[in-house]
Motif scaffolding. Sequence first.
Motif, short mmCIF file in Angstrom:
data_model
loop_
_atom_site.label_atom_id
_atom_site.label_comp_id
_atom_site.label_asym_id
_atom_site.label_seq_id
_atom_site.Cartn_x
_atom_site.Cartn_y
_atom_site.Cartn_z
N ILE A 75 -8.25 13.79 -1.36
CA ILE A 75 -7.90 12.46 -1.89
C ILE A 75 -7.35 12.58 -3.30
CG2 ILE A 75 -8.83 10.20 -2.52
CD1 ILE A 75 -10.86 10.52 -0.25
N GLU A 76 -7.90 13.47 -4.10
CA GLU A 76 -7.38 13.68 -5.46
C GLU A 76 -5.93 14.13 -5.42
OE1 GLU A 76 -11.47 14.92 -7.86
OE2 GLU A 76 -10.28 16.45 -6.84
N ASP A 77 -5.61 15.04 -4.51
CA ASP A 77 -4.22 15.49 -4.39
C ASP A 77 -3.31 14.33 -4.01
OD1 ASP A 77 -4.98 18.06 -5.00
OD2 ASP A 77 -5.00 18.76 -2.92
N GLU A 78 -3.80 13.45 -3.16
CA GLU A 78 -2.99 12.32 -2.71
C GLU A 78 -2.72 11.34 -3.85
OE1 GLU A 78 -0.51 10.36 -0.50
OE2 GLU A 78 -1.51 12.19 0.22
N VAL A 79 -3.74 11.00 -4.61
CA VAL A 79 -3.53 10.03 -5.70
C VAL A 79 -2.70 10.65 -6.83
CG1 VAL A 79 -5.63 8.74 -5.19
CG2 VAL A 79 -5.74 10.61 -6.82
N GLN A 80 -2.83 11.95 -7.03
CA GLN A 80 -2.02 12.59 -8.06
C GLN A 80 -0.55 12.61 -7.66
OE1 GLN A 80 -2.79 13.57 -11.17
NE2 GLN A 80 -4.78 12.62 -10.74
N ALA A 81 -0.28 12.69 -6.37
CA ALA A 81 1.11 12.65 -5.91
C ALA A 81 1.74 11.30 -6.18
CB ALA A 81 1.16 12.96 -4.41
N LEU A 82 0.93 10.25 -6.29
CA LEU A 82 1.44 8.92 -6.60
C LEU A 82 1.57 8.66 -8.09
CD1 LEU A 82 -0.51 6.60 -4.12
CD2 LEU A 82 1.86 7.36 -3.95
N TRP A 88 0.86 -1.18 0.00
CA TRP A 88 0.00 0.00 0.00
C TRP A 88 0.90 1.23 0.00
CZ3 TRP A 88 -4.92 -1.21 -0.80
CH2 TRP A 88 -5.42 -2.43 -0.34
N LYS A 89 0.88 1.99 -1.08
CA LYS A 89 1.77 3.14 -1.19
C LYS A 89 1.28 4.35 -0.39
CE LYS A 89 4.44 0.96 -4.06
NZ LYS A 89 5.74 0.44 -3.59
N ALA A 90 -0.02 4.39 -0.15
CA ALA A 90 -0.58 5.52 0.60
C ALA A 90 -1.81 5.04 1.35
CB ALA A 90 -0.93 6.67 -0.34
N CYS A 91 -2.11 5.75 2.43
CA CYS A 91 -3.27 5.43 3.27
C CYS A 91 -3.96 6.73 3.63
CB CYS A 91 -2.80 4.68 4.52
SG CYS A 91 -4.10 4.37 5.74
N VAL A 92 -5.27 6.78 3.38
CA VAL A 92 -6.07 7.95 3.75
C VAL A 92 -7.07 7.51 4.82
CG1 VAL A 92 -7.67 9.73 2.96
CG2 VAL A 92 -5.83 8.95 1.44
N THR A 93 -6.94 8.05 6.02
CA THR A 93 -7.83 7.71 7.13
C THR A 93 -8.70 8.92 7.45
OG1 THR A 93 -6.26 8.39 8.85
CG2 THR A 93 -6.11 6.13 8.06
N ILE A 94 -10.00 8.73 7.44
CA ILE A 94 -10.96 9.83 7.60
C ILE A 94 -11.73 9.63 8.91
CG2 ILE A 94 -12.89 11.06 6.53
CD1 ILE A 94 -11.89 9.37 3.91
N ASN A 95 -11.60 10.58 9.80
CA ASN A 95 -12.27 10.54 11.11
C ASN A 95 -12.03 9.23 11.85
OD1 ASN A 95 -13.36 13.15 11.09
ND2 ASN A 95 -15.19 12.50 9.99
N PRO A 96 -10.76 8.81 11.99
CA PRO A 96 -10.50 7.58 12.75
C PRO A 96 -10.66 7.83 14.25
CG PRO A 96 -8.43 8.59 12.11
CD PRO A 96 -9.52 9.40 11.45
N TYR A 97 -11.28 6.90 14.94
CA TYR A 97 -11.42 7.00 16.39
C TYR A 97 -10.13 6.60 17.11
CZ TYR A 97 -16.38 8.10 16.81
OH TYR A 97 -17.60 8.75 16.78
#
Length: 593
Positions: A578-585, A427-436
């Motif tokens: 998220i778009e910025d993150e995937v574009q960075a990859l 997994w090259k990147a991980c996006v976590t949204i509102n993790p407890y």
Amino acid sequence: MREDASETVSRDLLGLSAAQPVCFANLPGLFTAADAAGTARGIAVLFLSPWGLEEFLTRKFYRHLAERFSAIGVASLRFDFPGTANAVDTPGKDDLEAWARAVALAAAELRCLAGVSRIVLIGQGLGAGLAYQHAAASEDLAGLALLAPVFRGRLYLRELKLWSKFVDDGLGLSSGDRDKKPGTIAGIDMPDELATDLKNFSVSELDFQPSVPVLLAPKPEVQLDPFVTEKLSASGCSVTGTVYKDFETLLTGATPPELPLAFADELVRWLQSLPECQTLARVPARVPQAFALTGPSFSETPIRFGENNRLIGTLCEPLGRPASVSAVILSTSYDYQIGWGRMNVQLARRLAQQGVATLRFDGADIGDSPPVPGRRVQVLYDDAQVVDAQWALEVLKMRGLADNVVIVGRCSGAYTAFQAALHDRRWKACVTINPYGFHWRFVGLPRTLKEYWSRLSEPAKTARLREGRIEPAAAAINIFVRVADRAASALGKVFPQLPGIVQRNRKVHEAFQKLAAFGTRLTIVYSEGDEAMASFLINFGENSEGLTAYPNSKLHFIPNADHNLTPRPARECLFRIIEDEVQALSPADSRKL
């Protein structure tokens, strides 16, 4: 070990494969064949879904019914209406006529797939109104079941408006953050043309011709339109009246969800009582086929995968161009693959415009994916969920889409995404949204201390314990952790390190160090002021200063957003992150396409 086992799944339903994906008329569906161990009956069931949040919350119940019907030899088909769930949006054409046409096409498809000439329609909500409309002039029905039916569209729109306000109030949304379009609820937009058509929708004007067995199951304490019941009786229909037991419980959105199992038993018995259920099916004329559904900039293919094909998902790919980056979008809590407010569908199709392939799917015992033998039923925050994520990664690998993969999850899905990234450096990147949290110390999904006290003091607690709906050991562990957290917070002013020790701060930082060593990009997103951020602040400081030790990590805040990111501007903000993150990859040459 879960603490609230509000539903028990019989052992004979464990270990099932997921239903077979099928596509027709650019619509996605799921076909559940009659159990191979039994004899296929001469009827099949066509499910017609309700609208919006009601569809979202009943998805698993429809799967449960399909599995129950299969066990008695009855095949079934459930599908998504145009412009809903996983179906393709066709602006300007997703009207009530398109929905009625979809019912007729689905009925024809089911007859071919099941090898039957007679079918049973089971509809709920708006789907029940369409079932009545289709049945009024049909000659190929063996039965009709109308669950919490919508017979008058204008009245239904008023009910939706009230329900939408109730949901928004529960989410804590301000008046300015609410979507007040007619028919829209919980971030799920009703197409304008459908809302317009509903104002004139009324089945009372239809002449009902066939004489078929009918099951009428209104909501508790709701009286059916006597004009409809009179028409059914005048047509010679044998009408069975009952009550949709536990309807309110089904639609509360509780976690874990409680299914109306007693009502399901009634449906099974009614189905078995139909005369055509005693006949046998012929050889099916068609094998279920799933092909790519096309939209303006994407193609989507419903798939099943994993051991014994137990997981259901949708692969969304860019249309006419190779994918340079891929993303896996996880289920959240017990929300199925489309996501709250249809968020995951919107995200996938938006990323396809930028050359990104995505796989969204239902984890085990969520939505359309059946449970797994040996796993705890109705469990979140468990390493077993990482196994499902790994299967999704293998699907992308088999299709040559695993070179640059990001995993995305919200709430409990955020925790699973983080743990999956720790387990596999692919997994090259991980996006976590509102993790407890990033290290889970509870058993299952905990309640607040106030909720625990309320449940312990309620008169029905003994019955809940006896029926296995409460597991004392799990509740005791979670109560202890809650009390320890509260005590640590109170003493934290005197002993600053105490909250971090209680929260196992060291384990969290070790995990962040591991991701940094992997070179995994980590994006953490919180709704401003969200309660889920409490453990993050304990682990990284009131000003998030501890995160600076991890240059691979970024922190974002989304204003005016609830935990589910219901408002449209909040989702727009998340999508851009998220778009910025995937574009960075993305490889530099692919960004020029």
